[in-house]
Motif scaffolding. Structure first.
Motif, PDB file in Angstrom:
ATOM      1  N   ALA A 227     -23.312 -48.810   4.131  1.00 45.60           N
ATOM      2  CA  ALA A 227     -22.015 -48.965   4.789  1.00 45.60           C
ATOM      3  C   ALA A 227     -21.712 -47.982   5.444  1.00 45.60           C
ATOM      4  O   ALA A 227     -20.703 -48.089   6.466  1.00 45.60           O
ATOM      5  CB  ALA A 227     -21.681 -50.179   3.775  1.00 45.60           C
ATOM      6  N   ARG A 233     -23.726 -51.315   8.898  1.00 46.17           N
ATOM      7  CA  ARG A 233     -22.657 -52.340   8.917  1.00 46.17           C
ATOM      8  C   ARG A 233     -22.994 -53.675   9.753  1.00 46.17           C
ATOM      9  O   ARG A 233     -21.944 -54.919   9.691  1.00 46.17           O
ATOM     10  CB  ARG A 233     -21.177 -51.308   9.113  1.00 46.17           C
ATOM     11  N   ASN A 237     -22.536 -57.221   8.220  1.00 44.23           N
ATOM     12  CA  ASN A 237     -21.293 -58.269   8.591  1.00 44.23           C
ATOM     13  C   ASN A 237     -22.426 -59.821   9.121  1.00 44.23           C
ATOM     14  O   ASN A 237     -21.762 -60.479   8.318  1.00 44.23           O
ATOM     15  CB  ASN A 237     -20.900 -57.789   9.629  1.00 44.23           C
ATOM     16  N   GLU A 240     -23.234 -61.984   6.744  1.00 48.41           N
ATOM     17  CA  GLU A 240     -22.487 -62.217   5.592  1.00 48.41           C
ATOM     18  C   GLU A 240     -22.111 -61.403   4.444  1.00 48.41           C
ATOM     19  O   GLU A 240     -21.938 -62.501   3.158  1.00 48.41           O
ATOM     20  CB  GLU A 240     -22.169 -64.156   5.290  1.00 48.41           C
ATOM     21  N   GLU A 242     -20.103 -60.426   3.049  1.00 47.74           N
ATOM     22  CA  GLU A 242     -18.979 -59.614   2.746  1.00 47.74           C
ATOM     23  C   GLU A 242     -18.051 -61.066   1.779  1.00 47.74           C
ATOM     24  O   GLU A 242     -17.560 -60.919   0.192  1.00 47.74           O
ATOM     25  CB  GLU A 242     -17.298 -60.081   3.725  1.00 47.74           C
ATOM     26  N   MET A 267     -17.049 -51.360   4.117  1.00 51.32           N
ATOM     27  CA  MET A 267     -17.120 -52.094   4.749  1.00 51.32           C
ATOM     28  C   MET A 267     -16.081 -52.689   5.920  1.00 51.32           C
ATOM     29  O   MET A 267     -16.349 -53.106   6.823  1.00 51.32           O
ATOM     30  CB  MET A 267     -18.428 -53.085   4.336  1.00 51.32           C
ATOM     31  N   CYS A 268     -15.457 -52.224   5.560  1.00 47.26           N
ATOM     32  CA  CYS A 268     -14.147 -52.200   6.200  1.00 47.26           C
ATOM     33  C   CYS A 268     -13.950 -51.366   7.845  1.00 47.26           C
ATOM     34  O   CYS A 268     -12.678 -51.751   8.821  1.00 47.26           O
ATOM     35  CB  CYS A 268     -12.421 -52.119   5.560  1.00 47.26           C
ATOM     36  N   ASN A 270     -15.881 -51.672  10.039  1.00 44.99           N
ATOM     37  CA  ASN A 270     -15.932 -53.221  10.302  1.00 44.99           C
ATOM     38  C   ASN A 270     -14.930 -53.888  11.277  1.00 44.99           C
ATOM     39  O   ASN A 270     -14.891 -54.368  10.045  1.00 44.99           O
ATOM     40  CB  ASN A 270     -17.723 -53.984   9.836  1.00 44.99           C
ATOM     41  N   SER A 273     -16.128 -57.582  10.056  1.00 40.96           N
ATOM     42  CA  SER A 273     -15.646 -57.632   8.375  1.00 40.96           C
ATOM     43  C   SER A 273     -13.980 -57.591   7.746  1.00 40.96           C
ATOM     44  O   SER A 273     -14.159 -58.108   6.340  1.00 40.96           O
ATOM     45  CB  SER A 273     -15.962 -56.605   8.072  1.00 40.96           C
ATOM     46  N   LYS A 274     -13.777 -56.674   7.952  1.00 34.82           N
ATOM     47  CA  LYS A 274     -11.965 -56.184   7.969  1.00 34.82           C
ATOM     48  C   LYS A 274     -11.316 -57.552   8.251  1.00 34.82           C
ATOM     49  O   LYS A 274     -10.505 -58.298   7.218  1.00 34.82           O
ATOM     50  CB  LYS A 274     -11.062 -55.031   8.430  1.00 34.82           C
ATOM     51  N   PHE A 277     -12.242 -60.105   4.845  1.00 35.38           N
ATOM     52  CA  PHE A 277     -12.384 -59.789   3.800  1.00 35.38           C
ATOM     53  C   PHE A 277     -10.690 -60.193   3.567  1.00 35.38           C
ATOM     54  O   PHE A 277     -10.419 -60.711   2.050  1.00 35.38           O
ATOM     55  CB  PHE A 277     -11.815 -58.000   3.314  1.00 35.38           C
TER      56      PHE A 277
END
Length: 535
Positions: A227, A233, A237, A240, A242, A267-268, A270, A273-274, A277
């Motif tokens: 990531a 990333r 994503n 999935e 996450e 991953m955040c 992206n 993704s943020k 989560f």
């Protein structure tokens, strides 16, 4: 002690002496002793047994990690020769030397070390029922090198690794296989290849069904490594990832929780993704803030800091998960990283007024006094920044003043760290918004320090000049004494006094300090008090 030993035959007494030399503090002695033992061991199996009986293996084991490259090389050469003996191999297994030998295969090591470490491992492999485990551990080390990863992929190495992961009978190899896969996934080309071949879907599915903590931990670490690349990333994503990481947060194993939190942090970067989560991941991360394990706590709060950066919805999710109190408690955690990132999360939440007021009601300003006194520059910087974020509230300034927090804040103005100094100036500028706080800051020496900062082109910043101006504008008595004038926007109120011009370097005295001085023939001090006296 003489160390000129360059012959092939060593009498027993001389061999025993050379073995004793392996404990010498002198690098030259160590190197020559290893060289002599290598030549002695090369002459036959009987000599190897002799050295084993003299206890040579244990000190040699320490020397294969010696800081001197020649000592390290010579010691590894001895191991490579001696490992051909069955009894020596038995002892090496008991000492668990495999990982130390594998670490000698790092790219920066000498090619001779590579050769003899490999020779030793080859001898060791003859005694192992799963040669594959040794191979995987070796691959884990050498696959940290990008060129090795390319060769591994070109020779269908990843195919074999994925087959190992798909085979239940090879479950004892899954941890090491995942570690190698994790290294390989750092490369975008490899990630794209594993996606095209369906391997990524299989990998994530495997992670979901595995119940082995070390497998789950290595899987999360593999995701975190991958990531760090934006393209990776995006691919993760799309699959999935996450959901997989959120599930791992609920694991009973602390190592798995920490690794999953670290992967979430990575991953955040992206945005999709943020967002993903937020609803389910944040409540679980908030729970981890109360963990007894400091590593878990730190990893969780770092993830929350990344999740709330420029994300009002995620900040709201923390408030809804009742995360404010555990965040403030984390300001007194053992790890500096946990403290700094807890301050960051609270600052991110302060962007929304309802949360800012809620956080203030939990006593954040008192909780920040400890971090302001920290010796860690990151903690100092984040703490000062948080003071600036909350200091716009009058009650917050009163709380900080009453908690003796202004003193350590002023001390940070002396910092040699540019970010700490800038944030401290910002916090002082915000806190100097009322007269009581401004006067106290001046009493603590903030004015003199700021004047000194502003005289230095290398130290002054956007906030240092503003902080100085704010301090004087909310302490008009001192401003008039120092400057000799007030601006049209400065309104004199009750309590203002004129004690005359103060010379540079002379301390400005408070009204209380002046009242304690004996009467002199100097000019009178003018004090404004327009309140009507009660009859």
């Amino acid at each position: 002690m003489s160390c000129h030993i360059s012959y092939f035959y060593l009498p027993f007494k001389t061999a025993a002496t050379v073995v004793l030399m392996l404990s010498s503090p002198e690098e030259e002695v160590l190197a020559k002793a290893c060289d002599a033992i290598y030549k002695f061991a090369s002459k036959g199996d009987e000599n190897k047994v002799t050295l084993l009986g003299l206890g040579a293996v244990e000190p040699l084991y320490k020397l294969i990690s010696h800081e001197d490259p020649i000592v390290r090389r010579n010691a590894v050469m001895v191991f490579g020769i001696m490992a051909s003996n069955h009894d020596v191999r038995k002892l090496l297994r008991e000492m668990d030397v495999t990982n130390s030998l594998i670490s000698r295969l790092a790219p920066e090591e000498d090619v001779v070390i590579h050769e003899f470490a490999t020779l030793c491992l080859a001898h060791m492999a003859a005694e192992y029922t799963i040669i594959q485990l040794l191979a995987l551990k070796t691959l884990e080390v050498i696959s940290n090198d990008r060129e090795t990863r390319v060769i591994l992929t070109e020779h269908q190495g990843l195919d074999y690794l994925l087959k190992i992961l798909e085979t239940k009978e090879f479950s004892d190899l899954h941890v090491e296989a995942l570690a190698v896969v994790g290294n390989c996934l750092e490369d975008v080309d490899t990630m794209q290849w594993i996606q095209r071949t369906g391997g990524l879907k299989k990998l994530l599915s495997f992670i979901g069904v595995s119940t082995v903590p070390d497998v789950q931990k290595n899987a999360a670490k593999a995701i975190a490594k991958a990531a760090y690349d934006s393209e990776n990333r995006k691919i993760l994503n799309e699959h999935e990832v996450e959901k997989c990481l959120i599930n791992l947060l609920g694991n009973d194993n602390d190592g798995v929780k920490a690794a999953a939190s670290q992967a979430i942090s990575a991953m955040c970067e992206n945005l999709a993704s943020k967002r993903a989560f937020g609803p389910q991941g944040i409540p679980q991360l908030v729970q981890l803030l109360s963990s007894d394990n400091e590593e878990v706590k730190e990893a969780a709060v770092i993830a929350l800091a990344n999740l709330t950066a420029a994300s009002p919805s995620n900040a709201s999710a923390i408030a809804e998960a009742e995360g404010i109190e555990p965040l403030i408690n984390t300001l007194s955690a053992e790890r500096d990283g946990a403290i700094a990132n807890a301050a960051t999360v609270l600052t991110n939440m302060a962007m929304q007024e309802p949360f800012r007021l809620n956080i203030l009601s939990h006593g954040i300003m008192s909780a920040l006094v400890g971090p302001l006194r920290s010796t860690n520059s990151q903690v100092q910087s984040k703490a000062a920044f948080t003071v600036a974020a909350f200091g716009c509230d009058a009650d917050a300034r009163t709380e900080l003043r009453n908690a003796s927090g202004l003193g350590p804040l002023v001390e940070l103005l002396h910092s040699k760290n540019e970010e700490v100094r800038r944030n401290a100036c910002w916090a002082v500028m915000v806190c100097a918004s009322d007269e009581l706080t401004a006067v106290e800051l001046c009493r603590l020496g903030a004015l003199e320090i700021l004047e000194e900062i502003n005289l230095s082109t290398g130290h002054k910043n956007n906030f240092s000049e503003g902080a100085l101006e704010k301090l004087l504008d909310n302490n008009l008595s001192q401003k008039y004494s120092q400057m000799g004038y007030l601006s049209s926007s400065n309104i004199i109120t009750d309590g203002f006094y004129d004690c005359g011009q103060v010379q540079p370097g002379v301390k400005f005295l408070s009204l209380e300090e002046l009242s304690k001085q004996e009467l002199t023939d100097r000019r009178a001090i003018i004090f404004i008090n327009a309140k009507p006296q009660s009859m």
